[in-house]
Write a protein that holds these residues in place. Structure first.
Motif, mmCIF file in Angstrom:
data_model
loop_
_atom_site.group_PDB
_atom_site.id
_atom_site.type_symbol
_atom_site.label_atom_id
_atom_site.label_comp_id
_atom_site.label_asym_id
_atom_site.label_seq_id
_atom_site.Cartn_x
_atom_site.Cartn_y
_atom_site.Cartn_z
ATOM 1 N N CYS A 156 -3.996 -12.688 -5.063
ATOM 2 C CA CYS A 156 -3.396 -11.911 -3.977
ATOM 3 C C CYS A 156 -3.673 -10.417 -4.147
ATOM 4 O O CYS A 156 -3.666 -9.889 -5.256
ATOM 5 N N HIS A 157 -3.930 -9.739 -3.011
ATOM 6 C CA HIS A 157 -4.109 -8.286 -2.976
ATOM 7 C C HIS A 157 -3.123 -7.696 -1.974
ATOM 8 O O HIS A 157 -2.931 -8.237 -0.884
ATOM 9 N N THR A 158 -2.525 -6.584 -2.337
ATOM 10 C CA THR A 158 -1.514 -5.961 -1.472
ATOM 11 C C THR A 158 -2.085 -4.869 -0.587
ATOM 12 O O THR A 158 -1.425 -4.449 0.370
ATOM 13 N N ASN A 159 -3.300 -4.403 -0.867
ATOM 14 C CA ASN A 159 -3.808 -3.184 -0.233
ATOM 15 C C ASN A 159 -4.950 -3.446 0.751
ATOM 16 O O ASN A 159 -5.773 -2.587 1.012
ATOM 17 N N ARG A 160 -5.000 -4.617 1.343
ATOM 18 C CA ARG A 160 -6.066 -4.929 2.288
ATOM 19 C C ARG A 160 -5.685 -4.493 3.710
ATOM 20 O O ARG A 160 -4.552 -4.702 4.147
ATOM 21 N N ASP A 161 -6.660 -3.929 4.402
ATOM 22 C CA ASP A 161 -6.466 -3.567 5.805
ATOM 23 C C ASP A 161 -6.905 -4.760 6.649
ATOM 24 O O ASP A 161 -7.994 -4.787 7.225
ATOM 25 N N THR A 162 -6.040 -5.743 6.710
ATOM 26 C CA THR A 162 -6.388 -7.017 7.330
ATOM 27 C C THR A 162 -6.596 -6.890 8.834
ATOM 28 O O THR A 162 -7.456 -7.574 9.410
ATOM 29 N N VAL A 163 -5.854 -6.038 9.492
ATOM 30 C CA VAL A 163 -6.018 -5.868 10.940
ATOM 31 C C VAL A 163 -7.415 -5.328 11.241
ATOM 32 O O VAL A 163 -8.088 -5.793 12.170
#
Length: 217
Positions: free
Chosen positions: A167-174
């Motif tokens: 898991c990564h918390t800092n992804r700009d998924t949008v």
């Protein structure tokens, strides 16, 4: 076969996900799939907590989960789901489905974990029919360049992915969804829990469409 095994994380997640649902995640799951119909592919189905929330217009859920223990739990959950659910082994980057098979795709707390987000989104686009939609509920990078954003970057580079099965918390998924060619139609940003400054608290919930190609005459 995906043959993914994270036995310690899977045991922790089974308990944590139930506690999270009781704390409010269940309401986000219901909102995520409200109004869906037709054939749906759910990527990263986990232990199957989404299944209970699918509306009656859904004719089939094809649930892909690579982790062995979680897939077994999802199969148990499928047996009591209100709509037909088929649980299969598979990876987000190589979905076991044909082109344009599905009316909608659902991802919930999954795109933070896939090793290759762009490849996973390309696969989702492939298996969706033109005009099909992606429903997404994910924790994402904090907006701005403040302390929480910096903490996310530090954790992603050190302990967090190792503790939480990639898991990564800092992804700009949008932004990644847009870069994959989807058109974001609805988007809501929020913190969960609402008053939390946890690295995983910034969340998005939304809907995106795979565009229908324009025929040139």
């Amino acid at each position: 076969m995906a043959t993914v095994s994270h036995p310690v994380f899977a045991r922790v997640y089974e308990r944590l996900s139930v506690a999270m649902d009781r704390a409010g995640t269940a309401a986000f799951r219901r909102e995520l799939v409200a109004g869906l119909s037709g054939r749906v592919i759910e990527i990263g189905a986990g232990n199957g907590l989404m299944f209970a929330h699918y509306p009656p217009g859904v004719t089939q859920v094809y649930a892909v989960e690579p982790e062995r223990r979680l897939r077994a739990a999802a199969e148990r959950a499928a047996s009591t789901a209100p709509v037909p659910v088929t649980v299969v082994d598979g990876l987000a980057e190589a979905l076991p489905a044909g082109d344009g098979e599905f009316d909608a795709a659902v991802v919930a707390l999954v795109l933070c974990t896939v090793p290759d987000q762009a490849s996973a989104l390309a696969e989702i686009s492939r298996v969706l029919r033109p005009g099909g939609e992606v429903r997404f509920f994910e924790h994402v990078a904090a907006e701005g360049a403040g302390g929480l954003h910096r903490a996310q970057r530090l954790l992603d580079a050190t302990l967090w992915p190792k503790l939480f099965a990639g898991c990564h918390t800092n992804r700009d998924t949008v932004a990644a969804i847009g870069a994959a060619g989807f058109e974001v139609q609805q988007l809501r940003r929020f913190r969960f829990p609402a008053t939390s400054n946890s690295p995983s608290s910034p969340c998005v919930l939304g809907r995106a469409i795979r565009p229908i190609p324009v025929v040139q005459r």
